[in-house]
Design a protein around this motif. Structure first.
Motif, PDB file in Angstrom:
ATOM      1  N   TRP A  79       0.816  -1.212   0.000  1.00 39.52           N
ATOM      2  CA  TRP A  79       0.000   0.000   0.000  1.00 39.52           C
ATOM      3  C   TRP A  79       0.854   1.268   0.000  1.00 39.52           C
ATOM      4  O   TRP A  79       0.416   2.314  -0.483  1.00 39.52           O
ATOM      5  CB  TRP A  79      -0.950  -0.006   1.193  1.00 39.52           C
ATOM      6  CG  TRP A  79      -0.290  -0.016   2.546  1.00 39.52           C
ATOM      7  CD1 TRP A  79       0.068  -1.113   3.258  1.00 39.52           C
ATOM      8  CD2 TRP A  79       0.059   1.116   3.332  1.00 39.52           C
ATOM      9  NE1 TRP A  79       0.631  -0.752   4.456  1.00 39.52           N
ATOM     10  CE2 TRP A  79       0.631   0.625   4.528  1.00 39.52           C
ATOM     11  CE3 TRP A  79      -0.035   2.487   3.166  1.00 39.52           C
ATOM     12  CZ2 TRP A  79       1.095   1.470   5.538  1.00 39.52           C
ATOM     13  CZ3 TRP A  79       0.406   3.327   4.169  1.00 39.52           C
ATOM     14  CH2 TRP A  79       0.973   2.821   5.335  1.00 39.52           C
ATOM     15  N   GLN A  80       2.085   1.213   0.524  1.00 43.15           N
ATOM     16  CA  GLN A  80       2.933   2.415   0.546  1.00 43.15           C
ATOM     17  C   GLN A  80       3.240   2.899  -0.873  1.00 43.15           C
ATOM     18  O   GLN A  80       3.176   4.099  -1.148  1.00 43.15           O
ATOM     19  CB  GLN A  80       4.247   2.148   1.302  1.00 43.15           C
ATOM     20  CG  GLN A  80       4.078   1.923   2.797  1.00 43.15           C
ATOM     21  CD  GLN A  80       3.903   0.455   3.140  1.00 43.15           C
ATOM     22  OE1 GLN A  80       3.602  -0.367   2.253  1.00 43.15           O
ATOM     23  NE2 GLN A  80       4.093   0.108   4.401  1.00 43.15           N
ATOM     24  N   LEU A  83       0.052   4.279  -2.395  1.00 43.71           N
ATOM     25  CA  LEU A  83      -0.272   5.567  -1.789  1.00 43.71           C
ATOM     26  C   LEU A  83       0.555   6.687  -2.425  1.00 43.71           C
ATOM     27  O   LEU A  83       0.018   7.767  -2.729  1.00 43.71           O
ATOM     28  CB  LEU A  83      -0.033   5.509  -0.282  1.00 43.71           C
ATOM     29  CG  LEU A  83      -0.339   6.789   0.506  1.00 43.71           C
ATOM     30  CD1 LEU A  83      -1.814   7.151   0.389  1.00 43.71           C
ATOM     31  CD2 LEU A  83       0.050   6.618   1.984  1.00 43.71           C
ATOM     32  N   GLN A  87      -0.897   9.902  -4.473  1.00 40.69           N
ATOM     33  CA  GLN A  87      -0.578  11.273  -4.063  1.00 40.69           C
ATOM     34  C   GLN A  87       0.060  12.077  -5.197  1.00 40.69           C
ATOM     35  O   GLN A  87      -0.047  13.310  -5.214  1.00 40.69           O
ATOM     36  CB  GLN A  87       0.333  11.247  -2.840  1.00 40.69           C
ATOM     37  CG  GLN A  87      -0.358  10.747  -1.578  1.00 40.69           C
ATOM     38  CD  GLN A  87       0.606  10.515  -0.432  1.00 40.69           C
ATOM     39  OE1 GLN A  87       1.811  10.337  -0.648  1.00 40.69           O
ATOM     40  NE2 GLN A  87       0.093  10.518   0.791  1.00 40.69           N
ATOM     41  N   ALA A  95      -4.795  11.813   0.165  1.00 38.05           N
ATOM     42  CA  ALA A  95      -4.891  10.357   0.102  1.00 38.05           C
ATOM     43  C   ALA A  95      -4.294   9.794   1.378  1.00 38.05           C
ATOM     44  O   ALA A  95      -3.217  10.228   1.810  1.00 38.05           O
ATOM     45  CB  ALA A  95      -4.153   9.813  -1.123  1.00 38.05           C
ATOM     46  N   SER A  96      -4.993   8.849   1.992  1.00 35.11           N
ATOM     47  CA  SER A  96      -4.488   8.288   3.246  1.00 35.11           C
ATOM     48  C   SER A  96      -4.963   6.848   3.401  1.00 35.11           C
ATOM     49  O   SER A  96      -6.026   6.470   2.893  1.00 35.11           O
ATOM     50  CB  SER A  96      -4.965   9.123   4.445  1.00 35.11           C
ATOM     51  OG  SER A  96      -6.376   9.128   4.510  1.00 35.11           O
ATOM     52  N   PRO A  97      -4.172   6.013   4.102  1.00 33.40           N
ATOM     53  CA  PRO A  97      -4.561   4.622   4.332  1.00 33.40           C
ATOM     54  C   PRO A  97      -5.736   4.544   5.298  1.00 33.40           C
ATOM     55  O   PRO A  97      -5.929   5.433   6.139  1.00 33.40           O
ATOM     56  CB  PRO A  97      -3.294   4.003   4.937  1.00 33.40           C
ATOM     57  CG  PRO A  97      -2.564   5.159   5.545  1.00 33.40           C
ATOM     58  CD  PRO A  97      -2.859   6.334   4.673  1.00 33.40           C
ATOM     59  N   ILE A 223      -7.466   2.664   0.616  1.00 31.78           N
ATOM     60  CA  ILE A 223      -6.923   4.023   0.609  1.00 31.78           C
ATOM     61  C   ILE A 223      -8.051   4.958   0.216  1.00 31.78           C
ATOM     62  O   ILE A 223      -8.733   4.736  -0.799  1.00 31.78           O
ATOM     63  CB  ILE A 223      -5.759   4.157  -0.401  1.00 31.78           C
ATOM     64  CG1 ILE A 223      -4.584   3.287   0.034  1.00 31.78           C
ATOM     65  CG2 ILE A 223      -5.315   5.621  -0.523  1.00 31.78           C
ATOM     66  CD1 ILE A 223      -3.443   3.258  -0.973  1.00 31.78           C
ATOM     67  N   GLU A 224      -8.301   5.982   1.041  1.00 32.23           N
ATOM     68  CA  GLU A 224      -9.334   6.963   0.696  1.00 32.23           C
ATOM     69  C   GLU A 224      -8.679   8.134  -0.027  1.00 32.23           C
ATOM     70  O   GLU A 224      -7.576   8.555   0.324  1.00 32.23           O
ATOM     71  CB  GLU A 224     -10.091   7.443   1.933  1.00 32.23           C
ATOM     72  CG  GLU A 224      -9.281   8.192   2.953  1.00 32.23           C
ATOM     73  CD  GLU A 224     -10.155   8.782   4.049  1.00 32.23           C
ATOM     74  OE1 GLU A 224     -11.384   8.628   3.972  1.00 32.23           O
ATOM     75  OE2 GLU A 224      -9.601   9.402   4.966  1.00 32.23           O
TER      76      GLU A 224
END
Length: 413
Positions: A79-80, A83, A87, A95-97, A223-224
């Motif tokens: 996910w990193q 993400l 971004q 954007a954030s987990p 991720i939103e």
């Protein structure tokens, strides 16, 4: 349409009938009130419908973002990297987990279905303006603190400082089967988003605590994403969606809440059409009052014609009379509608008190209060529609008055 002093004088005289014409004045007054109520109803209903959509969008998007990137299987391992890619996408503002998982919570013998939500520290701070009790800042990784939705806290009977137990069915395996994982957390804050479904289910905690509770390691569920324009979010994330095919699915707020917003859109159109018919029916009163006025003033019209009044002048006089009634009704309806919208919640509360009925159940209406948001373009359209209907209603009586033959009317006078 500019009236001459003579035409305006006659129009004013006919708009204020004498004592013997009180019935005509009554019908004209009813016409004005009918247009006023029709316009007010349109303004109120359309503003409330717009308010519903806007408030739901603000609250849902404010909590969940414009889109969600969710992994197949519920776990996003790399996910990193994803993400960072999100971004760097143009027009993405945030954007954030995120971790969301339905579980159970118990307190003093009460058990409620909950939705555990693991957020970053930055996202948790966004709940500060929705806090109703406690300290949002106390939700730090490893602190064992959580924040509850107001309705959930009410259903559990929990207050700030109480300790609730969150139950994860995916616990440890033993010779006797799987033992559910139960962890106690301290309620350090209570918040109210304003959407009933959220306030009765959400338990917010730091994302690392959610990973520990769910035994997911360093993975997340989704991720939103928030973009510059909620309506074009899928255009913004289109290239990213193609890159993540087979790995994750990108879903925007329209898809997630499709049934709700589609129902609102259909209801909004249906209400506009129905209430427009009410305005149309109201202007028929203008038509009837003008027909009665023309019949009552047939002799006067004939005399005016013999004195040199033109057909055009008579047409302008009676069109002005009907149009003024419609315009006054429209302005009065606007004023009444805005007054009602300003005092909408006290009015709803007063009706509930007098009838003893709960007219605004948040579990059905989603929102805790009656919303309102007026659209200037829509208000202008309503006014123009009412004025157009009023104008059209004046044409037949005005043409009838203009076609009056003075010879036929005054033959036996």
């Amino acid at each position: 349409m500019i009236l001459s002093p003579f035409e305006w004088t006659i129009a004013k005289r006919y708009m204020l009938p004498g004592r013997g014409e009180a019935f005509i004045a009554l019908v004209a007054g009813i016409s004005l009130v009918a247009v006023m109520l029709g316009v007010a109803a349109l303004v109120i209903v359309m503003s409330v419908m717009n308010g519903f959509r806007a408030e739901l969008l603000d609250k849902i998007v404010g909590l969940n973002g414009h889109a969600i990137i969710q992994a197949y299987g519920g776990r996003l391992d790399n996910w990193q990297d994803i993400l960072k890619r999100v971004q760097q996408t143009p027009d993405v503002t945030h954007a954030s987990p995120l971790i969301e998982q339905p579980l159970l919570a118990s307190f003093n013998g009460r058990v409620e279905a909950i939705l555990v939500r693991g957020n970053t520290a930055e996202d948790i701070k966004r709940l500060e303006d929705k806090r109703v009790d406690g300290v949002i800042g106390s939700l730090r990784p490893g602190s064992g603190n959580v924040a509850l939705g107001s309705r959930l806290a009410e259903n559990l009977g929990a207050r700030v400082g109480d300790s609730i137990t969150i139950i994860n069915p995916q616990g440890r395996s033993t010779p006797f089967g799987t033992v559910p994982r139960e962890i106690a957390y301290t309620v350090s804050a209570i918040f109210e988003v304003g959407v009933y479904d959220y306030d009765q289910a959400y338990v917010v905690m730091p994302i690392s605590d959610a990973q520990t509770l769910l035994l997911t390691g360093d993975t997340i569920g989704m991720i939103e994403v928030t973009t510059t324009n909620a309506d074009t979010v899928m255009d913004t994330l289109g290239p990213l969606k193609k890159e993540l095919e087979g790995q994750a699915v990108v879903t925007d707020w329209k898809t997630i809440n499709a049934s709700l917003f589609e129902a609102l859109a259909v209801e909004r159109v249906a209400m506009f059409i129905v209430l427009s018919i009410i305005v149309l029916v109201a202007v028929f009163n203008i038509l009837s009052s003008l027909i009665m006025l023309v019949r009552a003033k047939t002799r006067d019209i004939a005399i005016l014609r013999t004195m040199g009044a033109t057909r055009k002048s008579l047409l302008k006089i009676f069109v002005t009379i009907g149009f003024v009634i419609g315009a006054l009704g429209t302005l009065s309806g606007l004023a009444l509608g805005f007054v009602f919208l300003f005092f909408r919640q006290p009015i709803v509360n007063a009706i509930q008190y007098l009838t003893g009925q709960n007219l605004w159940d948040p579990s059905i209406r989603f929102l805790t209060e009656l919303p309102s948001r007026s659209d200037p373009v829509e208000i202008t359209t309503i006014c123009l529609m009412a004025l157009l209907f009023s104008f059209l209603a004046t044409l037949y009586p005005a043409l009838k008055a203009a076609s009056t033959d003075p010879v036929q009317v005054l033959r036996y006078e």
